[in-house]
Design a protein around this motif. Structure first.
Motif, PDB file in Angstrom:
ATOM      1  N   ASN A  82       0.809  -1.217   0.000  1.00  0.00           N
ATOM      2  CA  ASN A  82       0.000   0.000   0.000  1.00  0.00           C
ATOM      3  C   ASN A  82       0.850   1.280   0.000  1.00  0.00           C
ATOM      4  O   ASN A  82       0.581   2.219   0.748  1.00  0.00           O
ATOM      5  CB  ASN A  82      -0.949  -0.033   1.199  1.00  0.00           C
ATOM      6  N   ILE A  83       1.876   1.285  -0.836  1.00  0.00           N
ATOM      7  CA  ILE A  83       2.763   2.447  -0.937  1.00  0.00           C
ATOM      8  C   ILE A  83       2.342   3.267  -2.159  1.00  0.00           C
ATOM      9  O   ILE A  83       2.284   2.727  -3.257  1.00  0.00           O
ATOM     10  CB  ILE A  83       4.241   1.994  -1.091  1.00  0.00           C
ATOM     11  N   PRO A  84       2.032   4.551  -1.997  1.00  0.00           N
ATOM     12  CA  PRO A  84       1.631   5.345  -3.164  1.00  0.00           C
ATOM     13  C   PRO A  84       2.796   5.649  -4.099  1.00  0.00           C
ATOM     14  O   PRO A  84       3.941   5.769  -3.660  1.00  0.00           O
ATOM     15  CB  PRO A  84       1.092   6.646  -2.559  1.00  0.00           C
ATOM     16  N   LEU A  85       2.467   5.744  -5.381  1.00  0.00           N
ATOM     17  CA  LEU A  85       3.479   6.060  -6.402  1.00  0.00           C
ATOM     18  C   LEU A  85       3.108   7.376  -7.079  1.00  0.00           C
ATOM     19  O   LEU A  85       1.984   7.539  -7.566  1.00  0.00           O
ATOM     20  CB  LEU A  85       3.513   4.938  -7.442  1.00  0.00           C
ATOM     21  N   PHE A  86       4.037   8.308  -7.105  1.00  0.00           N
ATOM     22  CA  PHE A  86       3.830   9.575  -7.807  1.00  0.00           C
ATOM     23  C   PHE A  86       4.635   9.558  -9.090  1.00  0.00           C
ATOM     24  O   PHE A  86       5.809   9.179  -9.071  1.00  0.00           O
ATOM     25  CB  PHE A  86       4.292  10.755  -6.949  1.00  0.00           C
ATOM     26  N   VAL A  87       4.021   9.949 -10.192  1.00  0.00           N
ATOM     27  CA  VAL A  87       4.750  10.126 -11.447  1.00  0.00           C
ATOM     28  C   VAL A  87       4.757  11.617 -11.700  1.00  0.00           C
ATOM     29  O   VAL A  87       3.696  12.233 -11.846  1.00  0.00           O
ATOM     30  CB  VAL A  87       4.059   9.380 -12.603  1.00  0.00           C
ATOM     31  N   LYS A  88       5.947  12.216 -11.680  1.00  0.00           N
ATOM     32  CA  LYS A  88       6.016  13.681 -11.725  1.00  0.00           C
ATOM     33  C   LYS A  88       7.030  14.154 -12.759  1.00  0.00           C
ATOM     34  O   LYS A  88       7.892  13.394 -13.185  1.00  0.00           O
ATOM     35  CB  LYS A  88       6.409  14.220 -10.342  1.00  0.00           C
ATOM     36  N   SER A  89       6.918  15.422 -13.106  1.00  0.00           N
ATOM     37  CA  SER A  89       7.811  15.988 -14.114  1.00  0.00           C
ATOM     38  C   SER A  89       9.030  16.604 -13.452  1.00  0.00           C
ATOM     39  O   SER A  89       8.892  17.443 -12.556  1.00  0.00           O
ATOM     40  CB  SER A  89       7.065  17.068 -14.892  1.00  0.00           C
ATOM     41  N   PHE A  90      10.218  16.226 -13.924  1.00  0.00           N
ATOM     42  CA  PHE A  90      11.407  16.858 -13.356  1.00  0.00           C
ATOM     43  C   PHE A  90      11.588  18.274 -13.910  1.00  0.00           C
ATOM     44  O   PHE A  90      12.409  19.040 -13.432  1.00  0.00           O
ATOM     45  CB  PHE A  90      12.667  15.999 -13.535  1.00  0.00           C
ATOM     46  N   LEU A  91      10.806  18.608 -14.937  1.00  0.00           N
ATOM     47  CA  LEU A  91      10.877  19.963 -15.482  1.00  0.00           C
ATOM     48  C   LEU A  91       9.984  20.926 -14.701  1.00  0.00           C
ATOM     49  O   LEU A  91      10.260  22.119 -14.626  1.00  0.00           O
ATOM     50  CB  LEU A  91      10.459  19.948 -16.963  1.00  0.00           C
ATOM     51  N   GLU A  92       8.907  20.385 -14.139  1.00  0.00           N
ATOM     52  CA  GLU A  92       7.992  21.211 -13.342  1.00  0.00           C
ATOM     53  C   GLU A  92       7.698  20.472 -12.036  1.00  0.00           C
ATOM     54  O   GLU A  92       6.586  19.985 -11.817  1.00  0.00           O
ATOM     55  CB  GLU A  92       6.682  21.416 -14.105  1.00  0.00           C
ATOM     56  N   PRO A  93       8.719  20.376 -11.183  1.00  0.00           N
ATOM     57  CA  PRO A  93       8.594  19.496 -10.012  1.00  0.00           C
ATOM     58  C   PRO A  93       7.533  19.937  -9.010  1.00  0.00           C
ATOM     59  O   PRO A  93       7.079  19.123  -8.207  1.00  0.00           O
ATOM     60  CB  PRO A  93       9.993  19.540  -9.374  1.00  0.00           C
ATOM     61  N   GLU A  94       7.150  21.218  -9.063  1.00  0.00           N
ATOM     62  CA  GLU A  94       6.149  21.668  -8.078  1.00  0.00           C
ATOM     63  C   GLU A  94       4.745  21.220  -8.482  1.00  0.00           C
ATOM     64  O   GLU A  94       3.827  21.200  -7.680  1.00  0.00           O
ATOM     65  CB  GLU A  94       6.232  23.186  -7.851  1.00  0.00           C
ATOM     66  N   LYS A  95       4.573  20.783  -9.742  1.00  0.00           N
ATOM     67  CA  LYS A  95       3.237  20.368 -10.201  1.00  0.00           C
ATOM     68  C   LYS A  95       2.876  18.990  -9.665  1.00  0.00           C
ATOM     69  O   LYS A  95       3.742  18.186  -9.354  1.00  0.00           O
ATOM     70  CB  LYS A  95       3.196  20.367 -11.732  1.00  0.00           C
ATOM     71  N   GLN A  96       1.575  18.714  -9.678  1.00  0.00           N
ATOM     72  CA  GLN A  96       1.056  17.570  -8.944  1.00  0.00           C
ATOM     73  C   GLN A  96       1.357  16.198  -9.580  1.00  0.00           C
ATOM     74  O   GLN A  96       1.504  15.215  -8.866  1.00  0.00           O
ATOM     75  CB  GLN A  96      -0.454  17.770  -8.793  1.00  0.00           C
ATOM     76  N   GLY A  97       1.416  16.103 -10.885  1.00  0.00           N
ATOM     77  CA  GLY A  97       1.682  14.812 -11.516  1.00  0.00           C
ATOM     78  C   GLY A  97       0.513  13.847 -11.387  1.00  0.00           C
ATOM     79  O   GLY A  97      -0.633  14.250 -11.263  1.00  0.00           O
ATOM     80  N   THR A  98       0.832  12.554 -11.428  1.00  0.00           N
ATOM     81  CA  THR A  98      -0.198  11.516 -11.289  1.00  0.00           C
ATOM     82  C   THR A  98       0.083  10.738 -10.016  1.00  0.00           C
ATOM     83  O   THR A  98       1.239  10.400  -9.748  1.00  0.00           O
ATOM     84  CB  THR A  98      -0.135  10.532 -12.478  1.00  0.00           C
ATOM     85  N   ILE A  99      -0.955  10.455  -9.258  1.00  0.00           N
ATOM     86  CA  ILE A  99      -0.767   9.573  -8.097  1.00  0.00           C
ATOM     87  C   ILE A  99      -1.443   8.231  -8.373  1.00  0.00           C
ATOM     88  O   ILE A  99      -2.587   8.177  -8.860  1.00  0.00           O
ATOM     89  CB  ILE A  99      -1.277  10.206  -6.781  1.00  0.00           C
ATOM     90  N   ILE A 100      -0.696   7.165  -8.085  1.00  0.00           N
ATOM     91  CA  ILE A 100      -1.237   5.807  -8.219  1.00  0.00           C
ATOM     92  C   ILE A 100      -1.299   5.238  -6.818  1.00  0.00           C
ATOM     93  O   ILE A 100      -0.275   5.188  -6.116  1.00  0.00           O
ATOM     94  CB  ILE A 100      -0.322   4.951  -9.106  1.00  0.00           C
ATOM     95  N   HIS A 101      -2.476   4.851  -6.404  1.00  0.00           N
ATOM     96  CA  HIS A 101      -2.621   4.375  -5.023  1.00  0.00           C
ATOM     97  C   HIS A 101      -3.889   3.555  -4.892  1.00  0.00           C
ATOM     98  O   HIS A 101      -4.524   3.235  -5.890  1.00  0.00           O
ATOM     99  CB  HIS A 101      -2.602   5.561  -4.043  1.00  0.00           C
ATOM    100  N   SER A 102      -4.213   3.206  -3.666  1.00  0.00           N
ATOM    101  CA  SER A 102      -5.397   2.396  -3.479  1.00  0.00           C
ATOM    102  C   SER A 102      -6.607   3.324  -3.485  1.00  0.00           C
ATOM    103  O   SER A 102      -6.661   4.305  -2.749  1.00  0.00           O
ATOM    104  CB  SER A 102      -5.230   1.617  -2.181  1.00  0.00           C
ATOM    105  N   VAL A 103      -7.548   3.047  -4.388  1.00  0.00           N
ATOM    106  CA  VAL A 103      -8.667   3.962  -4.614  1.00  0.00           C
ATOM    107  C   VAL A 103      -9.964   3.250  -4.275  1.00  0.00           C
ATOM    108  O   VAL A 103     -10.250   2.178  -4.794  1.00  0.00           O
ATOM    109  CB  VAL A 103      -8.699   4.396  -6.103  1.00  0.00           C
ATOM    110  N   GLU A 104     -10.732   3.845  -3.387  1.00  0.00           N
ATOM    111  CA  GLU A 104     -12.021   3.240  -3.002  1.00  0.00           C
ATOM    112  C   GLU A 104     -13.158   3.832  -3.836  1.00  0.00           C
ATOM    113  O   GLU A 104     -14.114   3.160  -4.163  1.00  0.00           O
ATOM    114  CB  GLU A 104     -12.321   3.476  -1.512  1.00  0.00           C
TER     115      GLU A 104
END
Ligand code: ASP
Ligand code: MG
Length: 415
Positions: free
Chosen positions: A269-291
């Motif tokens: 149950n560890i969340p994974l963030f996929v983020k941009s190294f060009l715009e690191p402050e932006k939110q990106g995509t989160i992959i996690h357990s979704v109810e």
């Protein structure tokens, strides 16, 4: 503790390496950095491995190019040409390997050579970070990620690796560890690799073994998109995905994360963030357990260079579970990754990535029992959450070899 993965593009130049420093500074606390080979080094080392194996003297030119590329980055990072003994030693080891006797096993030789990409990149970055005052410890991941000897696609020994990893990554006197993605070691300390683009998987494995709070993969895209922007206009970023959805997408051929990455994270149950190294402050995509139900737009994934074979038993017997199982053992022997399967009374169709060494050896073996028809150079298009118009748009003007639809997913094999 957080695990960060920097891929080849995020460390492909001195500018990129410096940019990764800024990202690190945004996240205080204990971290493990998993790093790939710089830029396109793995592709170059694949050529080195091939030329070395076929005893082509051109191997030395590519070797020198790889060396010059890294020296250039070192010079730019340090502001002058410096000799880093740890890095020199790795190039010497590679040099000696190319000069030495080779075995008959190409996959073995490939792993011994290609792994230098990650060993060299992590050494350079670790030394550079220490040089600019970011204290860190370099770890040779082969000492803790123990694998079997299925070279080029090796499997992790989870129990042993967990024990060894906990001993190496203690966070007692260090808060930053730098280590290699993609590679591992056998029990007898032979180098192995986990399959191309395997550094994401390494990040997930270490996160699992060390019970990380989260993993971030830093990419040159803003997150996971609903289609490849190189081929489709108006792509949209997906803000959130469930583990299951992420596995479906990456298995279908979405290139953003390695398909094996999700399981070790889901299991803990560890969340994974996929983020941009060009715009690191932006939110990106989160992959996690979704109810809650996810609102998803159609997601289009194109997998290129697929082969399709259709088998019909010569004697007009039905496709039985035995014939399916025989065909699948052959697929395992040739390490084929089957992406689509369809069966009727007399036909069995399979689509898979075109084998590196050509499809002919497989076909001639299958021809002992079956009449075989085959096509290569096809696109497997998967559309999750498809709308009828998306399907028509994509197949317009193209020959459709196989089409499958379930409630959520449409798949087509197109010329
Ligand atoms: N350097 C390896 C490759 O290019 C592993 C990775 O980048 O994930 O396949
Ligand atoms: Mg890479």
């Amino acid at each position: 503790m957080k695990v960060f993965k920097f891929g080849g593009a995020s460390v492909s130049s001195a500018v990129a390496v410096r940019n990764s420093v800024n990202i690190l500074k945004m996240y205080p606390g204990n971290k493990v950095l998993v790093i790939s080979a710089m830029g396109k080094t793995t592709n170059a080392l694949e050529i080195v491995a091939r030329k070395y194996f076929s005893q082509d003297p051109e191997v030395w030119n590519i070797f020198q190019e790889v060396k010059a590329y890294h020296s250039g980055i070192i010079t730019e990072l340090w502001g002058q040409a410096v000799l880093l003994p740890e890095v020199e030693k790795l190039f010497d080891q590679m040099n000696n390997r190319i000069k030495g006797e080779r075995s008959m096993n190409f996959d073995y030789e490939y792993d011994q050579i290609v792994a230098f990409g990650e060993l060299i990149s992590t050494q350079i970055i670790s030394l550079y970070f220490n040089y600019i005052g970011i204290n860190n410890r370099w770890i040779d991941v082969r000492n803790c990620l123990k694998t079997d000897d299925l070279y080029r696609e090796s499997n992790i020994n989870w129990e042993l690796s967990a024990r060894l990893a906990k001993r190496l990554f203690t966070f007692e006197s260090d808060d930053l560890y730098i280590t290699q993605g993609f590679i591992g070691g056998t029990l007898t300390n032979q180098t192995t690799t986990l399959g191309r683009e395997g550094s994401d998987y390494t990040a997930a494995i270490l996160a699992n073994l060390l019970d990380a709070e989260e993993v971030s993969i830093w990419k040159n895209v803003p997150g996971i998109l609903n289609a490849d922007p190189d081929f489709f206009p108006n792509t949209q970023k997906l803000d959130e995905l469930s583990y299951k959805e992420a596995i479906e997408l990456s298995y279908s051929g979405a290139k953003v994360i390695h398909p094996k990455t999700i399981k070790p994270l889901q299991n803990k149950n560890i969340p994974l963030f996929v983020k941009s190294f060009l715009e690191p402050e932006k939110q990106g995509t989160i992959i996690h357990s979704v109810e809650h139900p996810l609102e998803l737009v159609p997601v289009i994934i194109v997998k290129k260079n697929m082969a399709l074979i259709t088998l019909t038993p010569y004697d007009f017997s039905f496709i039985s579970i035995n014939s399916v199982s025989e065909v699948f053992s052959l697929c395992a022997k040739y390490r084929l990754k089957v992406g689509l399967l369809q069966q009727s009374a007399l036909d069995l169709s399979l689509a898979f990535d075109e084998p590196e060494l050509g499809i002919e050896p497989l076909i001639s073996q299958l021809q002992q029992k079956f009449e075989v028809k085959y096509n290569t150079g096809l696109d497997l298009v998967t559309i999750r959450y498809y709308l009828p118009e998306t399907v028509t748009q994509i197949s317009a003007g193209r020959k459709v070899y196989v089409e499958q639809k379930s409630r959520r997913t449409a798949r087509m094999l197109l010329k």
